[in-house]
Design a protein around this motif. Sequence first.
Motif, PDB file in Angstrom:
ATOM      1  N   GLU A 106       0.837  -1.205   0.000  1.00 24.57           N
ATOM      2  CA  GLU A 106       0.000   0.000   0.000  1.00 24.57           C
ATOM      3  C   GLU A 106       0.873   1.256   0.000  1.00 24.57           C
ATOM      4  O   GLU A 106       0.591   2.220  -0.706  1.00 24.57           O
ATOM      5  CB  GLU A 106      -0.925  -0.001   1.216  1.00 24.57           C
ATOM      6  N   GLU A 120      -3.470  -0.504  -8.631  1.00 22.46           N
ATOM      7  CA  GLU A 120      -4.328  -0.502  -7.446  1.00 22.46           C
ATOM      8  C   GLU A 120      -5.339  -1.641  -7.506  1.00 22.46           C
ATOM      9  O   GLU A 120      -5.598  -2.315  -6.503  1.00 22.46           O
ATOM     10  CB  GLU A 120      -5.048   0.837  -7.319  1.00 22.46           C
ATOM     11  N   GLN A 121      -5.910  -1.857  -8.669  1.00 19.84           N
ATOM     12  CA  GLN A 121      -6.876  -2.951  -8.825  1.00 19.84           C
ATOM     13  C   GLN A 121      -6.229  -4.296  -8.542  1.00 19.84           C
ATOM     14  O   GLN A 121      -6.816  -5.164  -7.869  1.00 19.84           O
ATOM     15  CB  GLN A 121      -7.470  -2.938 -10.233  1.00 19.84           C
ATOM     16  N   LYS A 122      -4.999  -4.484  -9.036  1.00 21.21           N
ATOM     17  CA  LYS A 122      -4.303  -5.756  -8.801  1.00 21.21           C
ATOM     18  C   LYS A 122      -3.971  -5.951  -7.331  1.00 21.21           C
ATOM     19  O   LYS A 122      -4.104  -7.054  -6.787  1.00 21.21           O
ATOM     20  CB  LYS A 122      -3.024  -5.795  -9.627  1.00 21.21           C
ATOM     21  N   ILE A 123      -3.550  -4.878  -6.680  1.00 21.86           N
ATOM     22  CA  ILE A 123      -3.189  -4.977  -5.269  1.00 21.86           C
ATOM     23  C   ILE A 123      -4.384  -5.351  -4.410  1.00 21.86           C
ATOM     24  O   ILE A 123      -4.286  -6.142  -3.458  1.00 21.86           O
ATOM     25  CB  ILE A 123      -2.564  -3.651  -4.779  1.00 21.86           C
ATOM     26  N   HIS A 124      -5.541  -4.788  -4.756  1.00 23.77           N
ATOM     27  CA  HIS A 124      -6.724  -4.988  -3.935  1.00 23.77           C
ATOM     28  C   HIS A 124      -7.589  -6.142  -4.406  1.00 23.77           C
ATOM     29  O   HIS A 124      -8.647  -6.399  -3.820  1.00 23.77           O
ATOM     30  CB  HIS A 124      -7.558  -3.689  -3.920  1.00 23.77           C
ATOM     31  N   ARG A 125      -7.168  -6.824  -5.464  1.00 25.68           N
ATOM     32  CA  ARG A 125      -7.947  -7.938  -5.968  1.00 25.68           C
ATOM     33  C   ARG A 125      -7.963  -9.064  -4.955  1.00 25.68           C
ATOM     34  O   ARG A 125      -6.949  -9.431  -4.372  1.00 25.68           O
ATOM     35  CB  ARG A 125      -7.369  -8.443  -7.285  1.00 25.68           C
ATOM     36  N   ILE A 126      -9.131  -9.621  -4.738  1.00 24.00           N
ATOM     37  CA  ILE A 126      -9.269 -10.754  -3.813  1.00 24.00           C
ATOM     38  C   ILE A 126      -9.169 -12.041  -4.596  1.00 24.00           C
ATOM     39  O   ILE A 126      -9.954 -12.299  -5.518  1.00 24.00           O
ATOM     40  CB  ILE A 126     -10.627 -10.702  -3.074  1.00 24.00           C
ATOM     41  N   LYS A 149       3.116  -9.192  -3.988  1.00 21.34           N
ATOM     42  CA  LYS A 149       1.963  -9.682  -4.745  1.00 21.34           C
ATOM     43  C   LYS A 149       2.325 -10.662  -5.861  1.00 21.34           C
ATOM     44  O   LYS A 149       1.451 -11.366  -6.370  1.00 21.34           O
ATOM     45  CB  LYS A 149       1.196  -8.498  -5.341  1.00 21.34           C
TER      46      LYS A 149
END
Length: 241
Positions: free
Chosen positions: A155, A234-240, A221
């Motif tokens: 983050e 950001e989308q990749k980092i927060h992807r579940i 990641k």
Amino acid sequence: MSLKNPMLAHHISSQFNEDLQEVNTKFMSLGGLLEQQVADAIHALLDANITLALEVQEKENIVNRFETEIDESLTIILARRHPAAIDLRMVIAMSKANTDLERIGDESNKIASIAKELCEADGSTRGFMEARHIGNQVRVMLHEALDAFARLDAEQALRVLRADADTDREYQSATRTLMTYMIEDPRKISQVIQVLWVLRSLERIGDHARNIAEQVIYIVKGFDVRHTSIDEVEQKIHRID
């Protein structure tokens, strides 16, 4: 500064944990040295401090020696330990980030050299306000990138990427302002061009800080975010998963 993330400690086998901790300590020491180099180069320019500029230049050999020793240590780890998964990503990322740190040293040396020339010329300080502002931005970026690397904080690494985008915009704006000033007063072209080179070096330091932050995301990641938009990162980092 040691590796602080428990995830890394969990994945590192005891067989080569000590080796990796040792090279990591050297890597963080180099990072701390370069934070100071950047700060000193900027102060040398803004304060017309030739002595400080010379000190920055004299430390270039120390930076180069650190880079070589870190590379050699990482090569030995790869040859002897055959790391896999996050361990391998850590070694690869540190090797790439090590190169970025050395290049930050090169840019700091360029700024110090220009600071020395401007001090000796006793010329205009036009553009120094922009240099101070962008210099402060990239100093914070470098510190945050190194801290993110130490703690393996994806983050925080993402925040460095966003800060780099802001710095690029500031750099472009400052460049336009100084170009306009040169047109208005051709007598100051030589000095202003020197300041433009300083701003370019500062912008490059910001880019290298971003590269280090990208390596943090790669370690944590497992995906390469170079040449990827910040929104996609950001989308990749927060992807579940």
